[in-house]
Design a protein around this motif. Structure first.
Motif, mmCIF file in Angstrom:
data_model
loop_
_atom_site.group_PDB
_atom_site.id
_atom_site.type_symbol
_atom_site.label_atom_id
_atom_site.label_comp_id
_atom_site.label_asym_id
_atom_site.label_seq_id
_atom_site.Cartn_x
_atom_site.Cartn_y
_atom_site.Cartn_z
ATOM 1 N N GLY A 1 0.802 -1.215 0.000
ATOM 2 C CA GLY A 1 0.000 0.000 0.000
ATOM 3 C C GLY A 1 0.834 1.264 0.000
ATOM 4 N N GLN A 2 2.137 1.142 0.151
ATOM 5 C CA GLN A 2 2.988 2.320 0.089
ATOM 6 C C GLN A 2 3.215 2.694 -1.369
ATOM 7 O OE1 GLN A 2 6.574 1.830 2.339
ATOM 8 N NE2 GLN A 2 5.492 1.538 4.271
ATOM 9 N N GLN A 3 3.663 3.882 -1.590
ATOM 10 C CA GLN A 3 3.906 4.357 -2.949
ATOM 11 C C GLN A 3 4.965 3.496 -3.621
ATOM 12 O OE1 GLN A 3 3.789 8.018 -4.348
ATOM 13 N NE2 GLN A 3 2.105 8.678 -3.062
ATOM 14 N N VAL A 4 4.778 3.311 -4.910
ATOM 15 C CA VAL A 4 5.699 2.483 -5.662
ATOM 16 C C VAL A 4 7.106 3.071 -5.637
ATOM 17 C CG1 VAL A 4 6.187 1.478 -7.924
ATOM 18 C CG2 VAL A 4 3.834 1.670 -7.136
ATOM 19 N N SER A 5 7.196 4.391 -5.662
ATOM 20 C CA SER A 5 8.523 5.010 -5.683
ATOM 21 C C SER A 5 9.327 4.693 -4.427
ATOM 22 C CB SER A 5 8.407 6.526 -5.875
ATOM 23 O OG SER A 5 7.675 7.093 -4.808
ATOM 24 N N THR A 6 8.644 4.453 -3.314
ATOM 25 C CA THR A 6 9.366 4.105 -2.084
ATOM 26 C C THR A 6 9.541 2.598 -1.960
ATOM 27 O OG1 THR A 6 7.321 4.066 -0.807
ATOM 28 C CG2 THR A 6 8.523 6.155 -0.870
ATOM 29 N N SER A 7 9.042 1.864 -2.943
ATOM 30 C CA SER A 7 9.110 0.398 -2.880
ATOM 31 C C SER A 7 10.422 -0.163 -3.399
ATOM 32 C CB SER A 7 7.945 -0.212 -3.656
ATOM 33 O OG SER A 7 6.742 0.120 -3.025
ATOM 34 N N GLN B 1 13.182 0.082 -2.021
ATOM 35 C CA GLN B 1 13.819 -0.530 -0.854
ATOM 36 C C GLN B 1 13.204 -1.890 -0.562
ATOM 37 O OE1 GLN B 1 16.604 0.494 0.790
ATOM 38 N NE2 GLN B 1 16.460 -1.510 1.754
ATOM 39 N N LEU B 2 11.888 -2.010 -0.728
ATOM 40 C CA LEU B 2 11.227 -3.301 -0.529
ATOM 41 C C LEU B 2 11.780 -4.321 -1.514
ATOM 42 C CD1 LEU B 2 9.148 -5.215 0.681
ATOM 43 C CD2 LEU B 2 7.419 -4.197 -0.835
ATOM 44 N N SER B 3 11.979 -3.900 -2.749
ATOM 45 C CA SER B 3 12.556 -4.796 -3.752
ATOM 46 C C SER B 3 13.934 -5.283 -3.313
ATOM 47 C CB SER B 3 12.653 -4.078 -5.099
ATOM 48 O OG SER B 3 13.340 -4.872 -6.030
ATOM 49 N N LYS B 4 14.741 -4.372 -2.814
ATOM 50 C CA LYS B 4 16.079 -4.739 -2.331
ATOM 51 C C LYS B 4 15.984 -5.674 -1.120
ATOM 52 C CE LYS B 4 18.299 -0.509 -3.952
ATOM 53 N NZ LYS B 4 18.920 0.766 -3.557
ATOM 54 N N ASP B 5 15.055 -5.362 -0.227
ATOM 55 C CA ASP B 5 14.873 -6.205 0.959
ATOM 56 C C ASP B 5 14.453 -7.623 0.565
ATOM 57 O OD1 ASP B 5 15.543 -4.047 2.557
ATOM 58 O OD2 ASP B 5 13.462 -3.571 3.091
ATOM 59 N N LEU B 6 13.575 -7.724 -0.441
ATOM 60 C CA LEU B 6 13.137 -9.045 -0.898
ATOM 61 C C LEU B 6 14.274 -9.795 -1.588
ATOM 62 C CD1 LEU B 6 9.511 -8.292 -2.142
ATOM 63 C CD2 LEU B 6 10.221 -9.460 -0.046
ATOM 64 N N LYS B 7 15.153 -9.073 -2.264
ATOM 65 C CA LYS B 7 16.349 -9.707 -2.839
ATOM 66 C C LYS B 7 17.208 -10.295 -1.726
ATOM 67 C CE LYS B 7 16.559 -9.325 -7.345
ATOM 68 N NZ LYS B 7 16.504 -10.512 -8.179
ATOM 69 N N LYS C 1 10.708 -3.042 -11.169
ATOM 70 C CA LYS C 1 10.287 -2.516 -12.479
ATOM 71 C C LYS C 1 9.233 -1.426 -12.323
ATOM 72 C CE LYS C 1 11.228 -6.641 -15.221
ATOM 73 N NZ LYS C 1 10.639 -7.775 -15.941
ATOM 74 N N ALA C 2 8.280 -1.667 -11.449
ATOM 75 C CA ALA C 2 7.229 -0.681 -11.222
ATOM 76 C C ALA C 2 7.805 0.609 -10.647
ATOM 77 C CB ALA C 2 6.167 -1.251 -10.298
ATOM 78 N N SER C 3 8.723 0.471 -9.731
ATOM 79 C CA SER C 3 9.350 1.638 -9.123
ATOM 80 C C SER C 3 10.132 2.436 -10.156
ATOM 81 C CB SER C 3 10.260 1.192 -7.980
ATOM 82 O OG SER C 3 10.831 2.302 -7.350
ATOM 83 N N LYS C 4 10.844 1.734 -11.007
ATOM 84 C CA LYS C 4 11.605 2.406 -12.066
ATOM 85 C C LYS C 4 10.667 3.096 -13.046
ATOM 86 C CE LYS C 4 15.040 1.613 -15.703
ATOM 87 N NZ LYS C 4 14.527 2.719 -16.473
ATOM 88 N N ALA C 5 9.594 2.427 -13.428
ATOM 89 C CA ALA C 5 8.640 3.021 -14.369
ATOM 90 C C ALA C 5 8.032 4.291 -13.790
ATOM 91 C CB ALA C 5 7.550 2.017 -14.716
ATOM 92 N N LEU C 6 7.707 4.275 -12.526
ATOM 93 C CA LEU C 6 7.144 5.465 -11.905
ATOM 94 C C LEU C 6 8.193 6.577 -11.862
ATOM 95 C CD1 LEU C 6 4.722 6.797 -10.632
ATOM 96 C CD2 LEU C 6 5.485 5.954 -8.422
ATOM 97 N N GLY C 7 9.423 6.215 -11.577
ATOM 98 C CA GLY C 7 10.491 7.208 -11.586
ATOM 99 C C GLY C 7 10.663 7.833 -12.960
ATOM 100 N N ILE D 1 9.531 -17.324 -5.976
ATOM 101 C CA ILE D 1 8.423 -16.428 -5.626
ATOM 102 C C ILE D 1 8.950 -15.057 -5.203
ATOM 103 C CG2 ILE D 1 6.611 -15.998 -3.905
ATOM 104 C CD1 ILE D 1 6.078 -19.073 -3.985
ATOM 105 N N PHE D 2 9.880 -15.029 -4.258
ATOM 106 C CA PHE D 2 10.390 -13.750 -3.770
ATOM 107 C C PHE D 2 11.175 -13.011 -4.847
ATOM 108 C CE2 PHE D 2 9.738 -15.621 0.541
ATOM 109 C CZ PHE D 2 8.909 -14.634 1.032
ATOM 110 N N ASP D 3 11.868 -13.753 -5.690
ATOM 111 C CA ASP D 3 12.623 -13.131 -6.764
ATOM 112 C C ASP D 3 11.690 -12.461 -7.779
ATOM 113 O OD1 ASP D 3 15.251 -12.572 -7.702
ATOM 114 O OD2 ASP D 3 14.953 -14.017 -9.325
ATOM 115 N N LYS D 4 10.626 -13.157 -8.177
ATOM 116 C CA LYS D 4 9.661 -12.575 -9.125
ATOM 117 C C LYS D 4 9.014 -11.320 -8.546
ATOM 118 C CE LYS D 4 8.181 -16.867 -11.343
ATOM 119 N NZ LYS D 4 7.042 -17.794 -11.479
ATOM 120 N N LEU D 5 8.638 -11.381 -7.311
ATOM 121 C CA LEU D 5 7.994 -10.245 -6.675
ATOM 122 C C LEU D 5 8.956 -9.066 -6.558
ATOM 123 C CD1 LEU D 5 5.332 -9.325 -5.544
ATOM 124 C CD2 LEU D 5 5.991 -10.255 -3.336
ATOM 125 N N SER D 6 10.180 -9.347 -6.198
ATOM 126 C CA SER D 6 11.194 -8.298 -6.102
ATOM 127 C C SER D 6 11.403 -7.623 -7.455
ATOM 128 C CB SER D 6 12.513 -8.891 -5.602
ATOM 129 O OG SER D 6 13.532 -7.941 -5.667
#
Length: 160
Positions: A52-58, A60-66, A102-108, A92-97
């Motif tokens: 539910g957080q903004q994609v641009s702040t996600s 870090q979540l992607s890195k955490d999932l990596k 990708k979504a974060s980059k696209a928003l950026g 599973i975690f790799d695909k989600l990360s």
């Protein structure tokens, strides 16, 4: 003949002791299950707390999932069945990360759009695509993870 019998009586207990020592040093199925479940729960918790957080702040979540993926890889589980679970959770975690990154980059990238009606249309379209991609990735990963978690719990609750 007595010498041969004597040697056998020494070799047999020593061999048995070595076998028992080796088997006692190997990690139990239960402890391997606990290690895998702990790391998987850490990843799931990250997703739950940051959804539910903004994609641009996600990013870090992607890195955490990596990092969770890396932690799962480093478990080095010996049980063949648990090894399969390990590989599935890594996927599973790799695909989600990757989807989150990708979504974060696209928003950026949309932030560099021109401040015009065309730019706003591009941004709106990108946001819808991002939301759609994340929703699809999250639902798929969630369903896979839930099903895999049920199977893992079932396997881990079976006696050795």
């Amino acid at each position: 003949m007595l010498m041969l019998f004597s040697r056998f009586t020494v070799i047999a207990p020593v061999s048995l002791s070595i076998a028992l020592f080796i088997s006692s040093c190997s990690e139990s199925k239960i402890s391997q299950c606990q290690r895998l479940i702990t790391v998987v729960n850490e990843g799931t918790s990250l997703i739950d707390t940051k959804k539910g957080q903004q994609v641009s702040t996600s990013l870090q979540l992607s890195k955490d999932l990596k990092n969770v993926t890396k932690s799962i890889q480093e478990l080095n589980l010996k049980d063949p069945e648990l090894k399969e679970f390990e590989l599935s959770f890594i996927k599973i975690f790799d695909k989600l990360s990757e989807a989150i990154a990708k979504a974060s980059k696209a928003l950026g990238d949309t932030k560099t759009a021109e401040a015009s009606s065309d730019g706003r249309i591009k941004i709106e379209k990108a946001r819808k695509e991002i939301d759609s991609a994340l929703t699809t990735a999250a639902k798929t990963a969630g369903k896979e993870s839930d099903a895999l978690g049920v199977k893992l719990n079932s396997y881990c609750s079976q006696p050795q």
